[in-house]
Design an enzyme around this catalytic site. Structure first.
Site, mmCIF file in Angstrom:
data_model
loop_
_atom_site.group_PDB
_atom_site.id
_atom_site.type_symbol
_atom_site.label_atom_id
_atom_site.label_comp_id
_atom_site.label_asym_id
_atom_site.label_seq_id
_atom_site.Cartn_x
_atom_site.Cartn_y
_atom_site.Cartn_z
ATOM 1 N NE ARG A 176 44.649 46.866 -3.376
ATOM 2 C CZ ARG A 176 43.912 47.884 -2.929
ATOM 3 N NH1 ARG A 176 44.360 49.131 -3.074
ATOM 4 N NH2 ARG A 176 42.772 47.692 -2.307
ATOM 5 C CB SER A 255 43.351 39.700 -3.854
ATOM 6 O OG SER A 255 42.326 39.760 -2.887
ATOM 7 C CD GLU A 373 46.765 42.804 -4.930
ATOM 8 O OE1 GLU A 373 47.010 43.077 -3.744
ATOM 9 O OE2 GLU A 373 45.613 42.720 -5.385
#
Length: 381
Positions: A176, A255, A373
């Site tokens: 990520r 998320s 995130e």
């Protein structure tokens, strides 16, 4: 075209204040012209695609929002592939390179690939947002990551204001993460090149994620019809509130925390039942010629690392599904502890307050810091 807008109206979390200046760019020329002007002005700016990875304060945003809505998908002939590996004079028979404009919907792209019998991104069905954001986050799910198919991008460079081709190797893709996300590479993603494979029998890549294999009723490594993978992934994501729909749990940024990566030594001190996966590559044997002038390579090995389940850490820190702070309109999803949701009328600060509470509980319980995130605009954790 410019118009007055609120970030709450353009983000899936539905929070965010009035924007000082909003520019809608539906063509490549409009993106280039708008971004060139923004850089020349030198003010704050925010690049926005699908709005699924942005959580903003309800205070007014005085900068410029550039909303990229460009469209277009085409197959690149071999001669036009700028990121073709050296020595590859002819394309592999089953390889198909798609150039996708940044404003295209990611999930619509996956649907098209499945329909055309192209493998490589089928397990990424249902991931919200635009194609242009995909290399920034190096999106991944259910055993597939963008990094395995990404060939490169077209970038409008913030320094030179010229369009250049950037191979995937220069993006420094990680979990990520990317050079763009870290600010090492600055600019606007105009298009993305993906190298997919044509499946002659309409079957997927080998299934590489146990939960997906179980949902399909097959063993890991099995190849199944592409449409079955897509349907199963959409069902799994839907059961977790991770598909944009009328489900109140989908009013989120997906998320909210990444799975933390820690040293294997640190992980060994955690409870034995915490789900974890090794992220360190296996050591490779090195053969050296019997030559006195040959330099002996360093015998140092990278520190072994382990990825932990953020969802498990949150749950075992005493924060369950549906949890909310007293009087707050932000809550943990009823379906998945990794998602923070807007229960209706929540403010950006209420989302951030809940996120900070989760971070503190996990850090106090396990000594692990959870990193957010989404992109935070005007908010801090």
């Amino acid at each position: 075209m410019t118009a007055s807008r609120r970030l709450a109206d353009a983000t899936t979390m539905r929070v965010g204040g009035e924007v000082g200046r909003w520019i809608e760019a539906g063509s490549r020329d409009e993106v280039i012209a708008a971004y060139t002007e923004i850089v020349a002005d030198g003010g704050d700016h925010l690049l926005l695609g699908g709005g699924s990875n942005t959580v903003a304060s309800d205070e007014p945003y005085d900068g410029t929002v550039l909303h990229i809505t460009t469209r277009g998908i085409r197959t690149l002939p071999a001669a036009e592939r700028p990121h073709r590996p050296a020595g590859e004079d002819a394309p592999v028979d089953d390889a198909v390179v798609l150039r996708v404009e940044a404003g295209e919907s990611w999930d619509a792209l996956v649907a098209l690939a499945v329909e055309q019998g192209l493998t490589g991104i089928e397990a990424l069905s249902g991931v919200p947002g635009s194609v242009g954001a995909s290399p920034v986050q190096n999106i991944g799910a259910y055993g597939q990551e963008l990094s395995s198919t990404l060939q490169g991008i077209e970038l409008l460079d913030a320094e030179t204001l010229e369009v250049r081709s950037v191979p995937a190797s220069e993006l420094r893709l990680g979990y990520r993460d990317s050079a763009i996300k870290r600010g090492v590479l600055r600019g606007v993603v105009l298009s993305v090149d993906l190298k997919l494979r044509r499946s002659p029998d309409g079957r997927s890549q080998p299934i590489a994620y146990q939960q997906l294999a179980s949902a399909l009723g097959v063993e890991l490594g099995t190849r199944v019809p592409l449409e079955d993978v897509r349907a199963s992934v959409l069902a799994l994501r839907g059961s977790k509130g991770m598909v944009l729909s009328d489900d109140p749990d989908s009013v989120s940024a997906g998320s909210f925390f990444t799975n933390p990566i820690v040293s294997a030594r640190f992980a060994a001190a955690l409870p034995k039942d915490v789900p974890s996966w090794s992220t360190s590559p296996a050591p490779q044997a090195t053969v050296l010629p019997l030559d006195a002038d040959t330099a002996v390579p360093s015998l140092e090995r990278p520190v072994p690392q382990v990825k932990l389940s953020a969802a498990w850490l949150i749950e075992h820190a005493g924060i369950g599904r549906g949890f909310s702070l007293p009087g707050s309109r932000a809550a943990i999803s009823d379906k998945h502890t990794l998602a923070l949701t807007n229960r209706g009328g929540a403010t950006g600060e209420e989302i951030a307050e809940l996120a900070r509470f989760v971070q503190a509980r996990v850090e106090n319980q396990f000594g692990v810091h959870l990193a957010p995130e989404p992109v935070l605009v005007g908010l801090t954790l």
